[in-house]
Design a protein around this motif. Structure first.
Motif: not given
Length: 242
Positions: A185, A187-188, A202, A204
């Motif tokens: 991870i 990214d923002k 987030y 995932k």
């Protein structure tokens, strides 16, 4: 996975944790220091849960010698959480119970009951995968450099635990930054739920990942309103985006 299969694999994980600690030279005899084992208490309840929730916190603490050195271990959260009123031992467990109960029942803060009025809420603590980054007895505070070292030691085991329990939601108690790179991870966050105790969301591999503060810092049940609400709202936003 069946209840029997997961129980067997969890028992094997306990032995893997002990062997890993032994190989790393973490088990001591003077003073005695052994691992403190984490996982799921109510495996049947966990597998039946929707969603299945994992909390990843920093490390457990236990006793001290007269000179202030850590000692203890060789006990299991999976057994400790069977205590009828275990939620009275730690304020943070009450906060975690509220969050789990709200997520699984679609409730807001104002709709939550007090655990004293609804003791069955405490079952939520037994139905989660309760995981610590460090597996050895420690103190009540965890300096960043120390917990980073714990992560290096236990990283492979931690990812095996994630793989074993296959959670739908992971709530990181101020531990997300340790895992971010290895989770791939960069990214923002998908979104940030703002407030005094903000939470970052987030996603995932079909898992909802919530980067939050540690639940021990939130004060009493009434004082935890903003913290509980931020995590509940992060989960709700994740569901809306699916």
């Amino acid at each position: 996975m069946t209840v029997k299969e997961l129980q067997k694999k969890q028992d094997e994980m306990f032995e893997i944790i002990r062997q890993h600690a032994q190989n790393a030279g973490l088990i001591k005899q003077k003073p005695i220091i052994e691992p403190i084992y984490d996982g799921v208490t109510d495996i049947e309840g966990y597998l039946a849960s929707n969603p299945k929730i994992m909390w990843i916190l920093k490390e457990p603490y236990d006793d001290f010698t007269q000179s202030g050195k850590y000692r203890g271990g060789d006990w299991y959260f999976t057994e400790h959480f069977k205590k009828k009123d275990v939620w009275k031992d730690e304020t943070m467990w009450k906060v975690m119970i509220q969050i789990n109960y709200a997520i699984r029942n679609g409730l807001k803060w104002k709709e939550l009951d007090y655990i004293e009025n609804n003791p069955n809420m405490a079952d939520e603590l037994r139905k989660i995968a309760y995981i610590n980054v460090g597996k050895m007895p420690a103190g009540t505070t965890s300096p960043n450099n120390h917990i980073q070292e714990c992560y290096k030691i236990w990283k492979d085991i931690l990812f095996e635990q994630i793989k074993l329990y296959k959670p739908n939601v992971i709530i990181f108690g101020y531990t997300f930054e340790l895992f971010a790179e290895d989770l791939g991870i960069i990214d923002k966050p998908v979104l940030t739920v703002s407030g005094q105790w903000f939470s970052n969301l987030y996603q995932k591999d079909n898992m909802i990942l919530i980067d939050a503060f540690h639940p021990s810092r939130k004060g009493g049940e009434d004082g935890s309103h903003d913290y509980v609400t931020s995590i509940i709202n992060a989960y709700k936003k994740a569901i809306e985006k699916k």
